[in-house]
Scaffold this motif. Structure first.
Motif, PDB file in Angstrom:
ATOM      1  N   TRP A  52      -3.997 -18.356  15.517  1.00  0.00           N
ATOM      2  CA  TRP A  52      -2.901 -18.588  14.567  1.00  0.00           C
ATOM      3  C   TRP A  52      -2.844 -17.467  13.529  1.00  0.00           C
ATOM      4  CZ3 TRP A  52       1.216 -21.637  13.621  1.00  0.00           C
ATOM      5  CH2 TRP A  52       1.643 -21.834  12.313  1.00  0.00           C
ATOM      6  N   ALA A  53      -4.003 -17.096  12.973  1.00  0.00           N
ATOM      7  CA  ALA A  53      -4.041 -16.027  11.970  1.00  0.00           C
ATOM      8  C   ALA A  53      -3.648 -14.688  12.582  1.00  0.00           C
ATOM      9  CB  ALA A  53      -5.435 -15.950  11.351  1.00  0.00           C
ATOM     10  N   ALA A  54      -4.109 -14.427  13.829  1.00  0.00           N
ATOM     11  CA  ALA A  54      -3.761 -13.166  14.485  1.00  0.00           C
ATOM     12  C   ALA A  54      -2.276 -13.082  14.778  1.00  0.00           C
ATOM     13  CB  ALA A  54      -4.568 -13.013  15.774  1.00  0.00           C
ATOM     14  N   THR A  55      -1.676 -14.209  15.074  1.00  0.00           N
ATOM     15  CA  THR A  55      -0.226 -14.228  15.324  1.00  0.00           C
ATOM     16  C   THR A  55       0.540 -13.947  14.040  1.00  0.00           C
ATOM     17  OG1 THR A  55      -0.565 -15.842  17.093  1.00  0.00           O
ATOM     18  CG2 THR A  55       1.674 -15.585  16.265  1.00  0.00           C
ATOM     19  N   GLY A  58       0.542 -10.391  13.112  1.00  0.00           N
ATOM     20  CA  GLY A  58       1.313  -9.516  13.977  1.00  0.00           C
ATOM     21  C   GLY A  58       0.517  -8.812  15.042  1.00  0.00           C
ATOM     22  N   THR A  59      -0.752  -9.145  15.183  1.00  0.00           N
ATOM     23  CA  THR A  59      -1.579  -8.475  16.192  1.00  0.00           C
ATOM     24  C   THR A  59      -1.468  -9.132  17.564  1.00  0.00           C
ATOM     25  OG1 THR A  59      -3.482  -9.828  15.531  1.00  0.00           O
ATOM     26  CG2 THR A  59      -3.224  -7.687  14.452  1.00  0.00           C
ATOM     27  N   VAL A  60      -1.082 -10.405  17.610  1.00  0.00           N
ATOM     28  CA  VAL A  60      -0.886 -11.109  18.875  1.00  0.00           C
ATOM     29  C   VAL A  60       0.573 -11.548  18.952  1.00  0.00           C
ATOM     30  CG1 VAL A  60      -1.512 -13.114  20.278  1.00  0.00           C
ATOM     31  CG2 VAL A  60      -3.268 -11.904  18.985  1.00  0.00           C
ATOM     32  N   PRO A  61       1.306 -11.160  19.988  1.00  0.00           N
ATOM     33  CA  PRO A  61       2.706 -11.584  20.106  1.00  0.00           C
ATOM     34  C   PRO A  61       2.797 -13.109  20.185  1.00  0.00           C
ATOM     35  CG  PRO A  61       2.210  -9.805  21.657  1.00  0.00           C
ATOM     36  CD  PRO A  61       0.901 -10.256  21.083  1.00  0.00           C
ATOM     37  N   PRO A  62       3.811 -13.690  19.574  1.00  0.00           N
ATOM     38  CA  PRO A  62       3.938 -15.162  19.605  1.00  0.00           C
ATOM     39  C   PRO A  62       3.998 -15.735  21.014  1.00  0.00           C
ATOM     40  CG  PRO A  62       5.378 -14.231  17.925  1.00  0.00           C
ATOM     41  CD  PRO A  62       4.816 -13.075  18.688  1.00  0.00           C
ATOM     42  N   TRP A  63       4.616 -15.037  21.953  1.00  0.00           N
ATOM     43  CA  TRP A  63       4.714 -15.605  23.298  1.00  0.00           C
ATOM     44  C   TRP A  63       3.349 -15.711  23.950  1.00  0.00           C
ATOM     45  CZ3 TRP A  63       3.068 -13.111  27.680  1.00  0.00           C
ATOM     46  CH2 TRP A  63       2.888 -11.722  27.611  1.00  0.00           C
ATOM     47  N   ARG A  64       2.441 -14.765  23.629  1.00  0.00           N
ATOM     48  CA  ARG A  64       1.082 -14.871  24.179  1.00  0.00           C
ATOM     49  C   ARG A  64       0.327 -16.024  23.533  1.00  0.00           C
ATOM     50  NH1 ARG A  64      -2.025  -9.692  26.273  1.00  0.00           N
ATOM     51  NH2 ARG A  64      -0.334  -8.636  27.347  1.00  0.00           N
ATOM     52  N   ALA A  65       0.495 -16.175  22.244  1.00  0.00           N
ATOM     53  CA  ALA A  65      -0.173 -17.281  21.560  1.00  0.00           C
ATOM     54  C   ALA A  65       0.314 -18.616  22.115  1.00  0.00           C
ATOM     55  CB  ALA A  65       0.101 -17.193  20.060  1.00  0.00           C
TER      56      ALA A  65
END
Length: 433
Positions: A52-55, A58-65
Motif C-alpha cells: 500500500w505504501a509503495a503504491t 508511486g514505486t508500484v503501479p496500482p494495477w500490479r498492487a
C-alpha cells in the motif's frame, strides 16, 4: 435490507453493500467492478501495508498492487493476517522490478508457502490445493468469429483429459471414415459437438422393423426420445435482411447479412443460423413476433408471459447504470409501485402492470431500488432516469448509461449540454402517476 459485507481478507472491515452501486455509477463502471476495487483497496490498506505504501509512493503501479491483492483475497485456505503480512514482505520489494510472469510465479510461491492451515498437526501434510477444474465457454462479450465458431477453455482431471482426447480421436476417425474431408482439428471439434449431442446415437436406434427413429420418435420400449439438439436462440433480424415478397420459403433472406443473437449479446451470419437449423435432428419452435412499441396492459400484479417477454426484449439487460446482467435473469420491477389495495378501496391503480411501467432489474439492483434510497423515473418506455442517494443522475436506455446534471429549472441536461426529453408534468391539482 442493507447489511455489511466482507469483501477482503480477514482483518479488513466490512462495507455497507449498497455503497458500491453509487461509486460504480459515478466512476462509470458496474457495481461488481466497484466492489472489487474497494475490496482491493481494503486488502492493501489493512493486510498488505508495505505494498500500500509503495503504491502511494508511486514505486508500484496500482494495477500490479491490485493483481497481488486479488490473489491474496481469494486463496484456499484463506490467508490469516499474519500470513498476508509475510506475503507482503516477500513480494513488495520485487513488485515493480520484475515482469508480470515472474511476479505471478513469485506470488504463487509465497502463497504456497503460507497456504498450510495454521491448525495442522502434521507439518508434512500437503497444502490443500484449490480445485481449478472447469470448462468455460467464452461468454465474456466476445463476438462469434466470421466462421461461426466460438472459443472454449477447460482444465480437467488428468484421467478425464486422456479419456476426452481418446474420444475425440475416435470421433475424428469415424467422421473421416464416413467421408469427411475437413482437417483433423476441425473433425475433433465436430466430434466434441457429437459428444455433447450423445442423444443422437439413441435417435438412430433401429427398431425391429428396420426403420430408424426420427427426432422425438418412440423407442421400442415406448419411451419418447427427445430431440438431439434444442437451440433456444432468440434472433433479431433487421428489415434490410429480409427481401420483400418472399416470406414462407426463406428464399428472400440475405444469408450474408448479420443477425443479433440475444444469448451472449453476439452477432452471427444468417448463413450460420441456416446451417444450425438445417440439421434434421434440430427441434425448431416458431414463436410469435412481439411488437416492442406496443403498450401491453394487464390488470393483475404479475406480468403475463407476453408482457414479460416484451419488456425483456426491450431492455436487453438490467436497466441500472452500467449493469450488463441479461434481462432474462432479472426481475420485472414496477417503476411506480403497484398498490395491492387500490382495487379493493375503489382507487385507480397508481402503478399499473403495463409496458411503460415495468423495467428489468437484477436482484441486487432490485433490492437497491427498494431499500437503498435510489429513485427511478421512467421518461419513456425503456428510458430510465436514476437519481442516487447523493444526488447524481444517470440516464439509462438501450444505448447504455449517460451521466446527467439537472439544471436550476429541473431540466435534464447531459454533460454534453444536450437537453433530453422531459416526462409529462401533471396539471395543477392533478396527482402525479
Amino acid at each position: 435490507m442493507e447489511h455489511g459485507e466482507p469483501i477482503a481478507g480477514p482483518g479488513c472491515p466490512e462495507v455497507a453493500e449498497f455503497c458500491f452501486a453509487e461509486l460504480g455509477a459515478v466512476l462509470g463502471m458496474s457495481t461488481t467492478a466497484a466492489k472489487r476495487l474497494v475490496g482491493h483497496a481494503l486488502e492493501l490498506r489493512h493486510r498488505l501495508p508495505r505494498l500500500w505504501a509503495a503504491t502511494h509512493a508511486g514505486t508500484v503501479p496500482p494495477w500490479r498492487a491490485r493483481r497481488i491483492a486479488e490473489a491474496t483475497i481469494h486463496t484456499t485456505p484463506t490467508l490469516t493476517p499474519e500470513s498476508a503480512g509475510w506475503v507482503d514482505r516477500q513480494v513488495t520489494p520485487f513488485a515493480a522490478r520484475i515482469g508480470t510472469a515472474q511476479l505471478d510465479r513469485l506470488l504463487a510461491s509465497a502463497l504456497a508457502r503460507q497456504g498450510t492451515p495454521p491448525d495442522t498437526d502434521d507439518p508434512e501434510d500437503p497444502t490443500p490445493v484449490k480445485d481449478t477444474r472447469h470448462v468455460t465457454l467464452d461468454d465474456g462479450g466476445a463476438q462469434v468469429s466470421s466462421s461461426g465458431t466460438i472459443r472454449i477453455t477447460g482444465e480437467l482431471d488428468l484421467a478425464d483429459a486422456y479419456d476426452l482426447d481418446h474420444a475425440l480421436k475416435e470421433g475424428a476417425a469415424t467422421l473421416k471414415a464416413l467421408g469427411s474431408d475437413t482437417p483433423l482439428d476441425a473433425r475433433r471439434a465436430m466430434a466434441l459437438g457429437e459428444l455433447a449431442r450423445h442423444q443422437r446415437a439413441l435417435d438412430l436406434h433401429v427398431q425391429d422393423n428396420g426403420q430408424a427413429n426420427g427426432p422425438g420418435a418412440a423407442a421400442p420400449d415406448g419411451v419418447k426420445l427427445p430431440a438431439a439438439r434444442r437451440l433456444d436462440l432468440h434472433l433479431h433480424l433487421s428489415a434490410s435482411a429480409v427481401a420483400s415478397g418472399k416470406h414462407a420459403t426463406g428464399a428472400g433472406l440475405a444469408w450474408d447479412s448479420t443477425v443479433f443473437v440475444e444469448e451472449g449479446q453476439r452477432l452471427a451470419l444468417l448463413q450460420h443460423v441456416k446451417d444450425w437449423l438445417g440439421d434434421s435432428h434440430t427441434e425448431i419452435r416458431v414463436l410469435p413476433v412481439i411488437d416492442l412499441a406496443e403498450e401491453i396492459t394487464i390488470s393483475s400484479y404479475t406480468p403475463s408471459p407476453r408482457l414479460q417477454r416484451q419488456v425483456q426484449l426491450r431492455d436487453g439487460t438490467c436497466v441500472f447504470p452500467h449493469c450488463s446482467r441479461p434481462a432474462r435473469r432479472c426481475d420485472l420491477d414496477h417503476v411506480i409501485p403497484y398498490d395491492h389495495d387500490a382495487a379493493a378501496e375503489g382507487r385507480p391503480q397508481p402503478g399499473p402492470t403495463t409496458t411503460s411501467n415495468l423495467a428489468c432489474l437484477c436482484r441486487r439492483h432490485h433490492r437497491l431500488k427498494t431499500h437503498g434510497r435510489w429513485r427511478l423515473l421512467a421518461l419513456a418506455s425503456g428510458v430510465c432516469l436514476w437519481t442516487s442517494p447523493h444526488g447524481h443522475h444517470f440516464l439509462r436506455d438501450r444505448t447504455g448509461t449517460r451521466p446527467l446534471d439537472l439544471g436550476l429549472d429541473g431540466a435534464v441536461v447531459s454533460r454534453q449540454d444536450s437537453v433530453l426529453p422531459q416526462p409529462p408534468q401533471p396539471a395543477p391539482g392533478q396527482r402525479r402517476r
